[in-house]
Design an enzyme around this catalytic site. Structure first.
Site, PDB file in Angstrom:
ATOM      1  N   ASP A  76       0.798  -1.234   0.000  1.00  0.00           N
ATOM      2  CA  ASP A  76       0.000   0.000   0.000  1.00  0.00           C
ATOM      3  C   ASP A  76       0.826   1.277   0.000  1.00  0.00           C
ATOM      4  O   ASP A  76       0.470   2.256  -0.642  1.00  0.00           O
ATOM      5  CB  ASP A  76      -0.957   0.014   1.195  1.00  0.00           C
ATOM      6  CG  ASP A  76      -0.220   0.099   2.523  1.00  0.00           C
ATOM      7  OD1 ASP A  76       0.771  -0.661   2.704  1.00  0.00           O
ATOM      8  OD2 ASP A  76      -0.602   0.915   3.370  1.00  0.00           O
ATOM      9  N   ASP A  79       5.435   0.370   3.507  1.00  0.00           N
ATOM     10  CA  ASP A  79       5.657  -0.895   4.217  1.00  0.00           C
ATOM     11  C   ASP A  79       5.401  -2.061   3.261  1.00  0.00           C
ATOM     12  O   ASP A  79       5.167  -1.849   2.078  1.00  0.00           O
ATOM     13  CB  ASP A  79       4.719  -0.974   5.429  1.00  0.00           C
ATOM     14  CG  ASP A  79       3.264  -0.858   4.994  1.00  0.00           C
ATOM     15  OD1 ASP A  79       2.883   0.204   4.487  1.00  0.00           O
ATOM     16  OD2 ASP A  79       2.513  -1.853   5.105  1.00  0.00           O
ATOM     17  N   TYR A 224      -5.985   0.694   8.688  1.00  0.00           N
ATOM     18  CA  TYR A 224      -7.068   1.121   7.796  1.00  0.00           C
ATOM     19  C   TYR A 224      -8.416   0.782   8.432  1.00  0.00           C
ATOM     20  O   TYR A 224      -9.115  -0.102   7.977  1.00  0.00           O
ATOM     21  CB  TYR A 224      -6.935   0.454   6.418  1.00  0.00           C
ATOM     22  CG  TYR A 224      -5.759   0.970   5.613  1.00  0.00           C
ATOM     23  CD1 TYR A 224      -5.846   2.193   4.947  1.00  0.00           C
ATOM     24  CD2 TYR A 224      -4.564   0.259   5.532  1.00  0.00           C
ATOM     25  CE1 TYR A 224      -4.772   2.691   4.218  1.00  0.00           C
ATOM     26  CE2 TYR A 224      -3.479   0.753   4.803  1.00  0.00           C
ATOM     27  CZ  TYR A 224      -3.604   1.964   4.151  1.00  0.00           C
ATOM     28  OH  TYR A 224      -2.542   2.455   3.433  1.00  0.00           O
ATOM     29  N   GLU A 459       5.549   9.848   3.387  1.00  0.00           N
ATOM     30  CA  GLU A 459       5.099   8.505   2.992  1.00  0.00           C
ATOM     31  C   GLU A 459       4.243   8.576   1.721  1.00  0.00           C
ATOM     32  O   GLU A 459       3.389   9.441   1.589  1.00  0.00           O
ATOM     33  CB  GLU A 459       4.299   7.815   4.110  1.00  0.00           C
ATOM     34  CG  GLU A 459       4.051   6.352   3.777  1.00  0.00           C
ATOM     35  CD  GLU A 459       3.783   5.463   4.987  1.00  0.00           C
ATOM     36  OE1 GLU A 459       4.006   4.253   4.884  1.00  0.00           O
ATOM     37  OE2 GLU A 459       3.353   5.973   6.045  1.00  0.00           O
TER      38      GLU A 459
END
Ligand SMILES: *[C@@H]1O[C@H](CO)[C@@H](O)[C@H](O)[C@H]1NC(C)=O
Ligand SMILES: *[C@@H]1O[C@H](CO)[C@@H](O)[C@H](O)[C@H]1NC(C)=O
Ligand SMILES: *[C@@H]1O[C@H](CO)[C@@H](O)[C@H](O)[C@H]1NC(C)=O
Ligand SMILES: *[C@@H]1O[C@H](CO)[C@@H](O)[C@H](O)[C@H]1NC(C)=O
Length: 503
Positions: A76, A79, A224, A459
């Site tokens: 995603d 990571d 999430y 990120e």
């Protein structure tokens, strides 16, 4: 025009200011790169034509612990977990871009790359949904993965598998995966009919499962968590299935089984604004019973556009829409995408949006969408690009495991604890360019810190980029076909640069 042209030339002489002031970015290059980033997020056995040269095969045993093949799919963000929920939203929104902006994307020569990217996701979803009433929704242990800073090619953390089924439902993720497969089936219909049929069959099956076994999906918390519940995903899934099948039962479902609400954001969690814009297209094409959705889409525009008296979201002094720190860019690209699509619909049907005393035209909407994208590409107070490998002074320290660990680094004896010291907590620029990644972005006062440790700024996220594709294609197309080569920078006369800052 003449005036802005002189200003343009005058500013161009000061080459240090030029890059900041010039809002005529190479949108085609940005589009190409935004798709390359998604390639860097691929998990599994990579194809030979794979572009980011520093990526290799990874996670080739995914699914083995439950006896199924779950190789493939997407990581995603920075990571190495495969979170099914944002992955499905990423694919749905890639497919929406391909569906609505097919012509523009093709014109830029990127349609095949985009279709390959969509298929990388749908191939995985077909594997994950191969058994009835069961969907594998996550691979990797989010906690242990986040306690390690290792590239996916060399990770040793557990690849735990999470599923939803009749006893452990997860309506959000089942309906979102149905949406992804249905939207993709539309896009593949003309290029690979059999594949499209297969995707659609699976989409219907998953939607039925989502509807018949209702319950909130909390398996990806705290990463999430679904805050908005699953009604929006049921509506979103039914809308895509209706477009893909034209089956009146889905239309009936939309009208009778779901509710809709006016909101001011569109994200992997909250989909009402997306459905409203999507269904407005059908309303204007003749489905009058969808009028409420079109009215709500208008209300969404009025709740967001800075010139509207009803505007809600915060806008930074530099002009960026800002919802919250941490991957804020996802809201920037999602807003820009919805505004771009709605602008095209307004133009196509010769209508405007009335927000109290203020009337907004399709041009007002597109100008705002462009401004948001231009900010990300470098037209901002810091005069720097937020997209890796693009434009002026782009970020070098994306918070991303794969990009920050040298290709030939020896990882065999590196413990998770050591990994942070070696590759995370350093000021060394990433050895591998995470080309095209749009990073989290600046805070509410336009400050962007290019530091790997500041994940809220640096990120990336697949759904940040997936939502950039359509609007970048539109901007690239406009630049190529409609704008004159000089005097096109509509922002030059309003803003000038001094000392490298916009004033
Ligand atoms: C990795 O490759 C770079 C460039 O080719 C080289 O400078 C470096 O010494 C290599 N590192 C290791 C650990 O082999
Ligand atoms: C890792 O540790 C083992 C055991 O000490 C050693 O034999 C091996 O050479 C080490 N590998 C590397 C790449 O340093
Ligand atoms: C944004 O970041 C800058 C620089 O770190 C800091 O001075 C400022 O207070 C921050 N603003 C907000 C609203 O967090
Ligand atoms: C990240 O940088 C932003 C912008 O300067 C700042 O507001 C925020 O506090 C920083 N966050 C951390 C965790 O350092």
């Amino acid at each position: 025009m003449a005036e802005s042209c002189y200003l343009f030339i005058f500013l161009a002489l000061f080459s240090t200011f030029w890059l900041c002031v010039n809002s005529r970015f190479d949108y085609k290059d940005a589009l190409t790169k935004s798709i390359i980033f998604l390639e860097a997020q691929r998990s599994g056995k990579l194809p030979l034509d794979h572009r980011p040269p520093w990526r290799g095969d990874s996670a080739l045993d995914d699914g083995k612990e439950v006896g199924v093949d779950l190789v493939g799919g997407y990581y995603d963000s920075g990571d190495n977990v495969k979170f099914g929920f944002p992955m499905a939203f990423t694919v749905t929104t890639m497919a929406w871009a391909a569906y609505f902006y097919e012509h523009e994307i093709k014109d830029a020569g990127e349609l095949n790359n985009l279709l390959d990217g969509i298929r990388w996701g749908t191939d995985y979803f077909l594997k994950a949904s191969a058994q009835p009433n069961r969907l594998y929704v996550q691979v990797g242990d989010p906690k242990m993965d986040h306690e390690c800073w290792m590239k996916p090619e060399c990770m040793k953390t557990p690849r735990s598998v999470l599923e939803i089924n009749q006893n452990r439902p997860g309506t959000e993720i089942a309906a979102e995966t149905a949406a992804a497969l249905a939207a993709s089936s539309i896009v593949f219909r003309r290029v690979d009919h059999c594949y499209a049929e297969m995707l659609l069959r699976r989409a219907k099956m998953l939607f039925r499962f989502a509807d018949e076994h209702q319950g909130t999906f909390d398996g990806a918390c705290p990463y999430y968590c679904s805050y908005s519940g699953y009604n929006d995903e049921l509506l979103w899934g039914a809308a895509w299935l209706f477009i893909a099948t034209k089956d009146q039962l889905y239309l009936q479902y939309i009208n009778e089984e779901t509710t809709s609400a006016v909101v001011n954001e569109f994200s992997w969690d909250l989909k009402y604004a997306g459905v409203q814009v999507l269904l407005s297209q059908l309303y204007w094409e003749g489905l009058k019973e969808l009028h409420t959705f079109q009215q709500q889409a208008d209300a969404y525009i009025c709740a967001v556009h800075p010139d509207s008296p009803y505007r809600q979201p915060f806008i930074t002094p530099g002009g960026l829409i800002h919802f919250r720190d941490g991957a804020n860019s996802q809201y920037v690209t999602s807003t820009a995408f919805l505004f771009s699509v709605y602008s095209d619909l307004l133009a196509r049907h010769n209508v405007q949006v009335v927000c109290g005393a203020k009337t907004l035209t399709h041009t007002d909407l597109m100008r705002f969408a462009k401004k948001q994208m231009d900010y990300l590409l470098g037209h901002n107070p810091a005069c720097r690009s937020i997209m890796v490998g693009f434009g002026h002074n782009p970020p070098l320290h994306a918070h991303h495991r794969g990009a920050s660990i040298p290709v030939n680094a020896s990882t065999e004896n590196v413990t998770c604890g050591m990994s942070f010291a070696l590759w995370f907590n350093t000021d060394t620029p990433n050895p591998n360019e995470l080309t095209g990644a749009i990073l989290g972005g600046p805070n509410r006062t336009d400050a962007f810190v290019d530091s790997r440790t500041n994940s809220s700024c640096t990120e990336p996220g697949t759904y940040i980029n997936s939502l950039a594709i359509g609007v970048l294609a539109k901007l690239a197309y406009r630049a190529k076909h409609h704008e004159s080569r000089c005097c096109a920078c509509d922002q030059c006369h309003r803003k000038t640069c001094t000392s490298g800052k916009i004033s």
